[in-house]
Design a protein around this motif. Structure first.
Motif, PDB file in Angstrom:
ATOM      1  N   ILE A   9       0.843  -1.196   0.000  1.00 18.17           N
ATOM      2  CA  ILE A   9       0.000   0.000   0.000  1.00 18.17           C
ATOM      3  C   ILE A   9       0.883   1.253   0.000  1.00 18.17           C
ATOM      4  N   ALA A  10       1.893   1.282   0.854  1.00 16.08           N
ATOM      5  CA  ALA A  10       2.801   2.427   0.927  1.00 16.08           C
ATOM      6  C   ALA A  10       3.525   2.641  -0.401  1.00 16.08           C
ATOM      7  N   ASP A  11       3.936   1.571  -1.047  1.00 17.23           N
ATOM      8  CA  ASP A  11       4.607   1.675  -2.350  1.00 17.23           C
ATOM      9  C   ASP A  11       3.677   2.267  -3.406  1.00 17.23           C
ATOM     10  N   ALA A  12       2.416   1.838  -3.412  1.00 16.41           N
ATOM     11  CA  ALA A  12       1.433   2.353  -4.371  1.00 16.41           C
ATOM     12  C   ALA A  12       1.184   3.840  -4.124  1.00 16.41           C
ATOM     13  N   ALA A  13       1.070   4.238  -2.861  1.00 13.44           N
ATOM     14  CA  ALA A  13       0.842   5.644  -2.517  1.00 13.44           C
ATOM     15  C   ALA A  13       2.031   6.501  -2.958  1.00 13.44           C
ATOM     16  N   GLU A  14       3.222   6.021  -2.720  1.00 19.06           N
ATOM     17  CA  GLU A  14       4.430   6.756  -3.105  1.00 19.06           C
ATOM     18  C   GLU A  14       4.536   6.886  -4.623  1.00 19.06           C
TER      19      GLU A  14
END
Length: 52
Positions: free
Chosen positions: A33-38
């Protein structure tokens, strides 16, 4: 923009003319999720809100 464990929600417009689109997407873990947001932030300049 909001990102949750099983969706991505995009909203645009003002008040009565607000449009919202929800895309279903399953993320395996918090890091994904954090990778997608970044990635979204880097490509569009919009900072997503990650929700549980």
């Amino acid at each position: 923009m909001k990102i949750g464990r099983d969706f991505i929600s995009l909203s645009h417009g003002k008040e009565i003319r607000m449009k919202k689109t929800c895309l279903l997407r399953m993320y395996r873990d918090d890091q994904e999720i954090a990778d997608a947001a970044e990635k979204f932030r880097n490509e569009t300049g919009v900072v997503p809100v990650i929700i549980d």
